[in-house]
Design a protein around this motif. Structure first.
Motif, PDB file in Angstrom:
ATOM      1  N   ASP A  44       0.843  -1.189   0.000  1.00 17.70           N
ATOM      2  CA  ASP A  44       0.000   0.000   0.000  1.00 17.70           C
ATOM      3  C   ASP A  44       0.883   1.246   0.000  1.00 17.70           C
ATOM      4  O   ASP A  44       1.984   1.244   0.572  1.00 17.70           O
ATOM      5  CB  ASP A  44      -0.886   0.028   1.246  1.00 17.70           C
ATOM      6  CG  ASP A  44      -2.067  -0.915   1.133  1.00 17.70           C
ATOM      7  OD1 ASP A  44      -2.337  -1.398   0.020  1.00 17.70           O
ATOM      8  OD2 ASP A  44      -2.711  -1.183   2.161  1.00 17.70           O
ATOM      9  N   ASP A  64      -6.166  -2.394  -9.740  1.00 17.03           N
ATOM     10  CA  ASP A  64      -5.462  -1.917  -8.541  1.00 17.03           C
ATOM     11  C   ASP A  64      -5.709  -0.434  -8.311  1.00 17.03           C
ATOM     12  O   ASP A  64      -5.904   0.014  -7.177  1.00 17.03           O
ATOM     13  CB  ASP A  64      -3.962  -2.174  -8.677  1.00 17.03           C
ATOM     14  CG  ASP A  64      -3.584  -3.617  -8.362  1.00 17.03           C
ATOM     15  OD1 ASP A  64      -4.493  -4.477  -8.322  1.00 17.03           O
ATOM     16  OD2 ASP A  64      -2.385  -3.886  -8.179  1.00 17.03           O
ATOM     17  N   LEU A  68      -7.454   1.381  -5.069  1.00 16.21           N
ATOM     18  CA  LEU A  68      -6.840   2.457  -4.284  1.00 16.21           C
ATOM     19  C   LEU A  68      -7.777   3.652  -4.168  1.00 16.21           C
ATOM     20  O   LEU A  68      -7.885   4.271  -3.102  1.00 16.21           O
ATOM     21  CB  LEU A  68      -5.524   2.890  -4.925  1.00 16.21           C
ATOM     22  CG  LEU A  68      -4.358   1.898  -4.873  1.00 16.21           C
ATOM     23  CD1 LEU A  68      -3.161   2.454  -5.650  1.00 16.21           C
ATOM     24  CD2 LEU A  68      -3.951   1.611  -3.431  1.00 16.21           C
ATOM     25  N   ARG A  71     -10.488   2.939  -1.697  1.00 15.73           N
ATOM     26  CA  ARG A  71      -9.993   2.924  -0.319  1.00 15.73           C
ATOM     27  C   ARG A  71      -9.550   4.296   0.167  1.00 15.73           C
ATOM     28  O   ARG A  71      -9.061   4.440   1.279  1.00 15.73           O
ATOM     29  CB  ARG A  71      -8.841   1.931  -0.201  1.00 15.73           C
ATOM     30  CG  ARG A  71      -9.267   0.483  -0.401  1.00 15.73           C
ATOM     31  CD  ARG A  71      -8.061  -0.441  -0.511  1.00 15.73           C
ATOM     32  NE  ARG A  71      -7.245  -0.376   0.695  1.00 15.73           N
ATOM     33  CZ  ARG A  71      -6.005  -0.875   0.782  1.00 15.73           C
ATOM     34  NH1 ARG A  71      -5.451  -1.438  -0.282  1.00 15.73           N
ATOM     35  NH2 ARG A  71      -5.332  -0.802   1.905  1.00 15.73           N
ATOM     36  N   PHE A  73      -7.241   6.481  -1.172  1.00 14.84           N
ATOM     37  CA  PHE A  73      -5.859   6.919  -1.355  1.00 14.84           C
ATOM     38  C   PHE A  73      -5.751   8.123  -2.298  1.00 14.84           C
ATOM     39  O   PHE A  73      -4.687   8.717  -2.406  1.00 14.84           O
ATOM     40  CB  PHE A  73      -4.997   5.766  -1.876  1.00 14.84           C
ATOM     41  CG  PHE A  73      -4.596   4.791  -0.811  1.00 14.84           C
ATOM     42  CD1 PHE A  73      -3.537   5.062   0.033  1.00 14.84           C
ATOM     43  CD2 PHE A  73      -5.296   3.609  -0.641  1.00 14.84           C
ATOM     44  CE1 PHE A  73      -3.166   4.172   1.024  1.00 14.84           C
ATOM     45  CE2 PHE A  73      -4.937   2.705   0.341  1.00 14.84           C
ATOM     46  CZ  PHE A  73      -3.866   2.980   1.185  1.00 14.84           C
ATOM     47  N   HIS A 162       3.316   3.106  -7.152  1.00 16.19           N
ATOM     48  CA  HIS A 162       2.607   1.907  -6.699  1.00 16.19           C
ATOM     49  C   HIS A 162       2.776   0.852  -7.798  1.00 16.19           C
ATOM     50  O   HIS A 162       1.921   0.709  -8.678  1.00 16.19           O
ATOM     51  CB  HIS A 162       1.129   2.185  -6.441  1.00 16.19           C
ATOM     52  CG  HIS A 162       0.372   0.980  -5.963  1.00 16.19           C
ATOM     53  ND1 HIS A 162       0.472   0.502  -4.673  1.00 16.19           N
ATOM     54  CD2 HIS A 162      -0.463   0.132  -6.615  1.00 16.19           C
ATOM     55  CE1 HIS A 162      -0.288  -0.569  -4.545  1.00 16.19           C
ATOM     56  NE2 HIS A 162      -0.855  -0.821  -5.708  1.00 16.19           N
TER      57      HIS A 162
END
Length: 223
Positions: A44, A64, A68, A71, A73, A162
């Motif tokens: 993460d 992905d 993110l 969530r 981010f 990332h």
């Protein structure tokens, strides 16, 4: 060799062989360092950013990036380099359950055709939205070249990598796969070319660019 004489063909040939061997060894060593630096495990990001950018080239990258975003981010996601035949509906199918998020908070770029184009379109998007920090999502082997292009295009924006790790082109055990070796070698060569290009242009750009410093970002700059 007497004064006024020129090196003979044998000396030129020997010099060429020595130079070729040196370049091959240097290139091989650089390639091994390049592979060793690639991430083997996905982690993460250390904190949130203003936004997220994902470069196309694999479904896992997009999935992905949307995860993110879901969530928290980043507040918004740019998917750059989307095939013109790919619809938003198809993008939403990559992350079942996130259709509403894709509709409200995901921007699709259909113009970029390569990594340099991805960086250019990301710069346009960042400036239009006033973002100061980005989480960058792409494959691990593609990340060094991507970050080099983005650092050149957006030098005053905080960027956090990332890297997406998949079996294809993975840095672990690449020597046992001819296709993986070719992919990594090709990516290394492209990275070297981009590094040289951006260095040559960097000094000139630095003289004309406004002197800014990236502001602290919660969860990133404080770590």
């Amino acid at each position: 060799m007497r004064e006024g004489t020129k090196p003979g063909p044998r000396r030129w040939a020997l010099g060429l062989v020595v130079a070729s061997v040196f370049l091959a060894l240097a290139g091989g060593a650089g390639f091994l360092v390049f592979v060793a630096m690639l991430d083997r495990v996905e982690r993460d990001p250390p904190g949130s950013a203003d936004a997220i950018v994902a470069l196309t080239g694999g479904a896992q990258r997009i999935a992905d990036a949307i995860e993110l975003l879901a969530r928290g981010f980043g507040s918004r996601l740019l998917i750059t380099g989307v095939n013109e035949r790919t619809s938003r509906e198809e993008i939403a199918r990559l992350s079942p359950g996130q259709r509403q998020l894709v509709e409200c908070c995901v921007d699709l770029d259909y113009r970029a055709r390569n990594t340099a184009g991805n960086a250019e379109e990301t710069r346009r998007w960042v400036r239009e939205n006033g973002f100061r920090s980005l989480i960058v999502v792409t494959s691990n082997y593609h990340m060094p070249r991507t970050m080099a292009e983005l650092d050149h295009a957006l030098p005053h924006v905080v960027k956090v990598a990332h890297p997406v790790v998949t079996g294809a082109g993975g840095p672990s055990g690449w020597w046992g796969s001819l296709s993986a070796t070719r992919l990594l070698a090709s990516e290394y060569a492209k990275f070297v070319l981009v590094a040289v290009k951006t260095r040559l242009r960097g000094a000139a750009d630095a003289e004309t660019a406004p002197q800014e410093r990236p502001r602290p970002v919660d969860g990133l700059a404080r770590r």
